[in-house]
Design a protein around this motif. Structure first.
Motif, PDB file in Angstrom:
ATOM      1  N   PHE A 153       0.888  -1.349   0.037  1.00 46.95           N
ATOM      2  CA  PHE A 153      -0.097   0.013  -0.026  1.00 46.95           C
ATOM      3  C   PHE A 153       0.774   1.197  -0.075  1.00 46.95           C
ATOM      4  CE2 PHE A 153      -2.486  -3.241   2.523  1.00 46.95           C
ATOM      5  CZ  PHE A 153      -3.203  -3.772   1.458  1.00 46.95           C
ATOM      6  N   PRO A 154       0.898   1.921  -1.089  1.00 47.60           N
ATOM      7  CA  PRO A 154       1.807   2.971  -1.137  1.00 47.60           C
ATOM      8  C   PRO A 154       1.699   4.328  -0.119  1.00 47.60           C
ATOM      9  CG  PRO A 154       0.209   3.301  -3.028  1.00 47.60           C
ATOM     10  CD  PRO A 154       0.036   1.944  -2.196  1.00 47.60           C
ATOM     11  N   HIS A 155       0.644   4.295   0.505  1.00 48.79           N
ATOM     12  CA  HIS A 155       0.200   5.398   1.225  1.00 48.79           C
ATOM     13  C   HIS A 155       0.518   5.230   2.617  1.00 48.79           C
ATOM     14  CE1 HIS A 155      -3.265   3.067   0.961  1.00 48.79           C
ATOM     15  NE2 HIS A 155      -3.842   3.705   2.155  1.00 48.79           N
ATOM     16  N   MET A 156       1.133   4.010   2.969  1.00 52.92           N
ATOM     17  CA  MET A 156       1.262   3.319   4.282  1.00 52.92           C
ATOM     18  C   MET A 156       2.706   3.234   4.325  1.00 52.92           C
ATOM     19  SD  MET A 156      -1.528   0.564   5.225  1.00 52.92           S
ATOM     20  CE  MET A 156      -3.246   0.879   4.455  1.00 52.92           C
ATOM     21  N   TYR A 215      -1.480  -4.048   8.914  1.00 50.25           N
ATOM     22  CA  TYR A 215      -2.706  -4.156   8.162  1.00 50.25           C
ATOM     23  C   TYR A 215      -3.740  -5.458   8.546  1.00 50.25           C
ATOM     24  CZ  TYR A 215      -6.135  -3.189   4.516  1.00 50.25           C
ATOM     25  OH  TYR A 215      -7.328  -2.844   3.863  1.00 50.25           O
ATOM     26  N   LYS A 220       7.989   4.908   3.717  1.00 50.52           N
ATOM     27  CA  LYS A 220       6.911   4.259   2.609  1.00 50.52           C
ATOM     28  C   LYS A 220       7.597   3.558   1.658  1.00 50.52           C
ATOM     29  CE  LYS A 220       3.358   7.767   3.529  1.00 50.52           C
ATOM     30  NZ  LYS A 220       2.609   8.929   3.233  1.00 50.52           N
ATOM     31  N   ALA A 243       7.873   3.823  -1.417  1.00 50.09           N
ATOM     32  CA  ALA A 243       8.769   4.490  -2.534  1.00 50.09           C
ATOM     33  C   ALA A 243       9.997   4.833  -2.176  1.00 50.09           C
ATOM     34  CB  ALA A 243       8.076   5.897  -2.957  1.00 50.09           C
ATOM     35  N   ASP A 259      -3.158   0.174  -8.960  1.00 51.69           N
ATOM     36  CA  ASP A 259      -2.759  -1.520  -9.076  1.00 51.69           C
ATOM     37  C   ASP A 259      -3.731  -2.085  -8.446  1.00 51.69           C
ATOM     38  OD1 ASP A 259      -1.592  -3.746  -8.902  1.00 51.69           O
ATOM     39  OD2 ASP A 259       0.215  -3.148  -7.731  1.00 51.69           O
ATOM     40  N   VAL A 310      -7.669   1.637   1.742  1.00 49.73           N
ATOM     41  CA  VAL A 310      -6.788   1.379   0.560  1.00 49.73           C
ATOM     42  C   VAL A 310      -7.204   2.563  -0.776  1.00 49.73           C
ATOM     43  CG1 VAL A 310      -5.656  -0.107  -0.994  1.00 49.73           C
ATOM     44  CG2 VAL A 310      -6.275  -0.963   1.238  1.00 49.73           C
ATOM     45  N   PRO A 348      -7.811   6.663   0.205  1.00 45.93           N
ATOM     46  CA  PRO A 348      -6.489   7.093   0.329  1.00 45.93           C
ATOM     47  C   PRO A 348      -5.820   7.236  -0.998  1.00 45.93           C
ATOM     48  CG  PRO A 348      -6.892   5.652   2.044  1.00 45.93           C
ATOM     49  CD  PRO A 348      -7.911   5.436   1.156  1.00 45.93           C
ATOM     50  N   ILE A 349      -5.745   6.535  -1.797  1.00 49.31           N
ATOM     51  CA  ILE A 349      -5.152   6.431  -3.106  1.00 49.31           C
ATOM     52  C   ILE A 349      -5.589   7.288  -3.984  1.00 49.31           C
ATOM     53  CG2 ILE A 349      -3.986   5.086  -4.752  1.00 49.31           C
ATOM     54  CD1 ILE A 349      -3.353   2.673  -2.863  1.00 49.31           C
ATOM     55  N   GLY A 398       4.310  11.060  -1.529  1.00 50.93           N
ATOM     56  CA  GLY A 398       4.255   9.907  -0.587  1.00 50.93           C
ATOM     57  C   GLY A 398       3.942   8.475  -1.524  1.00 50.93           C
ATOM     58  N   ARG A 399       4.123   8.628  -2.717  1.00 50.96           N
ATOM     59  CA  ARG A 399       3.897   7.515  -3.723  1.00 50.96           C
ATOM     60  C   ARG A 399       5.292   6.599  -3.553  1.00 50.96           C
ATOM     61  NH1 ARG A 399      -0.002   6.132  -6.980  1.00 50.96           N
ATOM     62  NH2 ARG A 399       1.404   5.037  -8.483  1.00 50.96           N
TER      63      ARG A 399
END
Lengths: 356, 261
Positions: free
Chosen positions: A90-93, A101, A133, A135, B155, B176, B179-180, B260-261
């Motif tokens: 999950f990119p935002h976590m 999770y 994160k 990234a 994705d 999930v 937020p994305i 944030g990505r």
């Protein structure tokens, strides 16, 4: 010791329209084993994994987990977890939030969530990256987060879809051993989908080699390598020389070469192929008598591979190249070059006769 | 490299800036002009802002517009986001894309006539609610388009991963998906708010005749027939200030989402 079965697949079929992507597959997964689903792309291995995870419903067949039918159980209620090929972090976590999770969804007590998350991050060496994160992580670190996120759930079976596909060669080799170590340490059954036969050989206790939706051969890694039951298996796993002919008993008659000897327990008759691994073939610069099979030829090419060399030889009466593999330090290697006359020999017991 | 003495470039830049921001600067300056004239400066004053606060017609129109824009934004954002998520699951269809684009490209006047005819046909009383319904119609398309661009590189294995980790459909959406795609949803909402806020033609057709359903653009239009009053400049300046803050917030949010990505 007979290990208990964790999963039993019975006659699983997955059909898309008229195409049977998975075609009548049955096998069982044992407690604490490292299992590989191996095969070329499009052989149905990923679909089969998705059937196990519950993301694809089988068209027919049964899947038992600890004796219970799972087919009607939705993925989120199956005690299985999956590590996705793209990792699907999950990119935002943060790394830690990703790992927690699943435990949060299970509504476990706060202290237990914190403890198990911390533990698995130690096991997977992620503690110092907890607040980053995805990234901000390297490929290898992302891979470990994906692994930790699934392992923290303590699944009965961990499903891994091409887990090392996105890593470079050096890291991949290190991670193969790392996965093996984790699997040993945690005692969880691992099912890895891979198209890389070397990866499967290194990691897996047992391998199922798939082709066209069916399981071609299933067994311990060494069995698939040493005792392939079909030409496809012998060809897909490792390298092999093939001589097509007509078999009867332990012998096979090949046009141009005459009678070749196979192992005594060969039982194929009719159209068949004799398969012999390059490292089983001895190379001599003078005729030898002590082998079941020996043929004269001319060296056409020598391919240097660092630790060993692949000698391509053309037999006098057989126009296709036969490959022998010698360690680079072997003294014969020093004596031969392109154009040298050589005799290639091997014993029948080191070859296989396979139905064609 | 730009050379400092490249006067042609500087002229070009100056003219561009003038055409872009000239009208806005004039507006803001005039709103503070004691004389309230475009031709002479009589000193700095806030008296037009005071005058504005006493103009009850404008204030009630502004309140109406805020109600219409806010309710429209909420409804259009929810429906438009749901629509975008649903369409992303389907196979690509040029026909469906064209249908979705239609409310955006159909001239407002055509949509307005159509809506009015429909409301008359079903005997719906006109008022703020009919303006809201009409604004929702075209804003769904805009929100949907904006959210879809965000969903484009979404994705989908993330959804499977969430399910695999025991999350229900709702938890997956809340923790999930939303937020994305939130920057897209927020951008869509902002667009919907802006479009609804200054929409004139459709509101004019579907508002009915009562003063109680007059929106700001309609009110300003009716006042402008008698020349531009300086209190309108004050109003425009306030609207601009609020818009600027909103856009600035949206930009920051988007930037945070991207890093944030």
């Amino acid at each position: 010791m007979i290990a208990k079965n964790v999963i039993e697949l019975r006659n699983i079929v997955k059909q898309y329209g008229a195409v049977r992507v998975v075609d009548d597959v049955s096998f069982e997964l044992r407690e604490s084993e490292f299992f590989a689903l191996l095969g070329p792309s499009g052989c149905g291995k990923t679909t089969l994994l998705r059937v196990m995870a519950g993301f694809a419903d089988p068209s027919s067949g049964q899947m038992l987990l600890d004796g219970q039918d799972m087919v009607r159980v939705p993925p989120r209620r199956r005690p299985l977890n999956m590590m996705f090929q793209s990792y699907a972090l999950f990119p935002h976590m943060t790394a830690e939030a990703n790992i927690r999770y699943g435990l949060e969804n299970a509504r476990l007590p706060k202290e237990e969530i914190a403890r198990r998350t911390a533990e698995i991050m130690v096991t997977t060496q992620l503690t110092e990256f907890a607040r980053r994160k995805p990234a901000q992580l390297s490929g290898g670190q992302r891979q470990r987060v994906a692994l930790a996120r699934a392992l923290v759930m303590r699944p009965r079976v961990l499903l891994l879809d091409e887990p090392l596909g996105a890593l470079d060669k050096k890291l991949r080799e290190a991670m193969q051993l790392e996965l093996k170590r984790l699997q040993n340490e945690l005692g969880i059954t691992f099912v890895v989908v891979t198209h890389d036969q070397e990866e499967a050989l290194v990691m897996a206790d047992r391998i199922a080699l798939m082709r066209g939706g069916r399981v071609e051969q299933i067994g311990p890694a060494s069995e698939l390598y040493e005792k392939p039951t079909s030409r496809f298996v012998a060809d897909f796993i490792g390298q092999s020389n093939f001589f097509e002919g007509t078999a009867s008993g332990s012998q096979i008659s090949v046009d141009g070469l005459g009678l070749l000897h196979g192992p005594n327990d060969a039982s194929v008759s009719g159209a068949a192929v004799l398969s012999v691994r390059p490292e089983r073939i001895k190379v001599n610069t003078t005729p030898v008598r002590s082998f079941d099979n020996s043929f004269a030829g001319t060296v056409r090419e020598i391919a240097y591979h660092g630790q060993d060399e692949h000698i391509h030889v053309e037999f006098d009466d057989w126009k296709r190249p036969v490959i022998a593999r010698l360690p680079a330090y072997d003294e014969t290697v020093q004596q031969i070059h392109e154009g040298t006359r050589v005799w290639l020999s091997w014993n029948g017991r080191d070859a296989r006769i396979l139905a064609h | 490299m730009i050379r400092r003495h490249d006067w042609l470039f500087m002229l070009h830049l100056g003219l561009t800036l003038f055409f872009l921001y000239g009208p806005i600067v004039v507006l803001v300056v005039l709103s503070f002009n004691e004389l309230g004239l475009a031709t002479a400066w009589g000193g700095f004053s806030l008296k037009w802002y005071a005058a504005l606060s006493k103009n009850f017609k404008i204030i009630s129109a502004a309140v109406n517009t805020l109600i219409v824009a806010s309710v429209t934004t909420v409804i259009a954002t929810i429906i438009g986001t749901m629509l975008a998520m649903g369409i992303e699951r389907l196979r690509k269809s040029p026909l469906l894309d064209a249908l979705l684009f239609a409310p955006m490209v159909v001239p407002d006047i055509v949509l307005a006539i159509g809506l009015l005819s429909l409301f008359t046909a079903i005997n719906l009383k006109l008022g703020l609610h009919s303006i809201i319904m009409s604004h929702v119609v075209f804003n769904i398309a805009f929100v949907c388009a904006v959210v879809r661009t965000r969903l484009n590189n979404f994705d989908h294995s993330l959804l499977e991963a969430s399910t695999d980790l025991g999350a229900s459909t709702w938890t997956t959406f809340r923790r999930v998906t939303l937020p994305i795609i939130f920057p897209g949803v927020f951008a869509g909402a902002l667009l919907a708010f802006t479009l609804s806020f200054d929409e004139f033609v459709i509101a004019f057709f579907t508002a009915g005749t009562r003063q109680s359903s007059t929106t700001l653009p309609m009110q300003i239009y009716s006042m402008i027939k008698f020349g531009i009053k300086p209190d309108i400049n004050a109003l425009a300046t306030i609207i601009m200030g609020v818009s600027f803050i909103l856009v600035f917030m949206a930009q920051r949010l988007n930037k945070e989402a991207l890093t944030g990505r």
